[in-house]
Design a protein around this motif. Sequence first.
Motif, short mmCIF file in Angstrom:
data_model
loop_
_atom_site.label_atom_id
_atom_site.label_comp_id
_atom_site.label_asym_id
_atom_site.label_seq_id
_atom_site.Cartn_x
_atom_site.Cartn_y
_atom_site.Cartn_z
N VAL A 14 27.62 43.38 32.46
CA VAL A 14 28.74 44.01 32.67
C VAL A 14 29.58 43.40 31.88
O VAL A 14 29.43 42.06 30.84
CB VAL A 14 30.08 43.70 34.08
CG1 VAL A 14 30.72 43.69 33.87
CG2 VAL A 14 28.72 43.64 35.27
N LYS A 15 30.38 44.65 31.31
CA LYS A 15 31.67 43.88 29.28
C LYS A 15 32.93 43.18 30.26
O LYS A 15 33.23 43.79 30.51
CB LYS A 15 31.50 44.54 28.95
CG LYS A 15 32.36 44.21 27.16
CD LYS A 15 31.97 45.90 25.90
CE LYS A 15 32.97 45.21 25.14
NZ LYS A 15 33.31 43.93 25.41
N ILE A 16 33.34 41.87 29.47
CA ILE A 16 34.50 41.64 30.32
C ILE A 16 35.09 42.33 29.54
O ILE A 16 35.32 41.82 28.05
CB ILE A 16 34.47 40.11 30.18
CG1 ILE A 16 32.99 39.76 31.14
CG2 ILE A 16 35.57 39.08 30.50
CD1 ILE A 16 33.62 40.40 32.85
N SER A 21 39.22 40.30 34.43
CA SER A 21 37.92 40.90 34.63
C SER A 21 37.39 40.14 34.53
O SER A 21 36.22 39.85 35.60
CB SER A 21 37.74 41.97 34.01
OG SER A 21 37.49 41.65 32.74
N TRP A 22 37.60 38.73 34.01
CA TRP A 22 36.54 37.63 33.98
C TRP A 22 37.29 37.12 35.37
O TRP A 22 35.78 36.40 35.75
CB TRP A 22 36.87 36.65 32.88
CG TRP A 22 36.29 34.98 33.06
CD1 TRP A 22 36.69 34.20 33.64
CD2 TRP A 22 34.58 35.21 32.58
NE1 TRP A 22 35.96 33.20 33.43
CE2 TRP A 22 35.43 33.22 32.63
CE3 TRP A 22 33.86 35.61 31.81
CZ2 TRP A 22 33.96 32.31 32.65
CZ3 TRP A 22 32.78 34.54 31.92
CH2 TRP A 22 33.29 32.96 32.23
N TYR A 25 35.22 39.18 38.55
CA TYR A 25 33.41 38.86 38.62
C TYR A 25 33.16 37.60 38.70
O TYR A 25 32.06 37.66 39.60
CB TYR A 25 32.49 40.07 37.23
CG TYR A 25 32.99 41.18 37.39
CD1 TYR A 25 31.91 41.87 37.63
CD2 TYR A 25 33.92 42.08 36.37
CE1 TYR A 25 32.07 43.40 38.18
CE2 TYR A 25 34.14 43.25 36.80
CZ TYR A 25 33.43 43.35 37.24
OH TYR A 25 33.03 45.38 37.21
N ILE A 36 25.31 33.36 37.49
CA ILE A 36 25.98 34.32 36.49
C ILE A 36 25.31 33.89 35.07
O ILE A 36 24.96 32.74 35.08
CB ILE A 36 27.59 34.48 36.14
CG1 ILE A 36 27.99 34.80 37.64
CG2 ILE A 36 28.07 34.84 34.71
CD1 ILE A 36 29.10 33.70 37.87
N VAL A 38 26.37 34.34 30.53
CA VAL A 38 27.27 34.63 29.98
C VAL A 38 26.78 34.84 28.80
O VAL A 38 25.96 33.63 27.92
CB VAL A 38 28.32 33.89 30.23
CG1 VAL A 38 29.63 35.18 29.64
CG2 VAL A 38 28.82 33.96 31.68
N LEU A 68 27.21 39.23 32.44
CA LEU A 68 27.96 39.36 31.61
C LEU A 68 28.13 39.05 30.18
O LEU A 68 27.63 38.07 29.90
CB LEU A 68 29.59 38.30 31.96
CG LEU A 68 29.57 37.93 33.80
CD1 LEU A 68 30.77 37.04 34.19
CD2 LEU A 68 30.09 39.89 34.15
N THR A 69 29.07 39.72 29.71
CA THR A 69 29.18 40.28 28.00
C THR A 69 31.04 39.71 27.78
O THR A 69 31.40 40.50 28.49
CB THR A 69 28.58 41.48 27.11
OG1 THR A 69 28.26 40.53 25.44
CG2 THR A 69 28.96 42.62 27.61
N VAL A 70 30.70 38.80 27.25
CA VAL A 70 32.17 38.66 26.31
C VAL A 70 32.42 38.12 25.12
O VAL A 70 31.96 37.82 24.33
CB VAL A 70 33.06 37.01 27.13
CG1 VAL A 70 34.20 36.97 26.73
CG2 VAL A 70 32.72 36.87 28.89
#
Length: 126
Positions: A14-16, A21-22, A25, A36, A38, A68-70
């Motif tokens: 999931v792209k934050i 959105s952070w 999720y 999680i 990240v 997750l990717t930020v």
Amino acid sequence: MEGQQGEQNKSRIVKIDSVESWDYYVSQANSQGCPIVVHFTASWCMPSVAMNPVFEELASSYSDVLFLTVDVDDVKDVASKMEVKAMPTFLLMREGAVVDKLVGANPEEIKKRIDGFVQSIRVFIA
């Protein structure tokens, strides 16, 4: 061959794109007891970009973990809140808390850490 590969490569990451959105999720994962992982990245950082396929592969391997990717340039507030100062940075989180942090592009080490993290959670739950 190409058609099959496209279907296989549906990302589980999931792209934050915002603080909202952070928060969403992370709180969803916490309420479900889901760990999680990240990846804090930046498009200009070659080691980060090089880790993207590794991160995709890991996301496919661990279906019971939220990946997750930020992008630190897109969501600076999340990066500063999580005290990310270098890319790539990987955070392993459980119940809203960071339990492990790895800075740098080291595919073998991140695989080992995620594997250990997932094993510890399975033991913790059982």
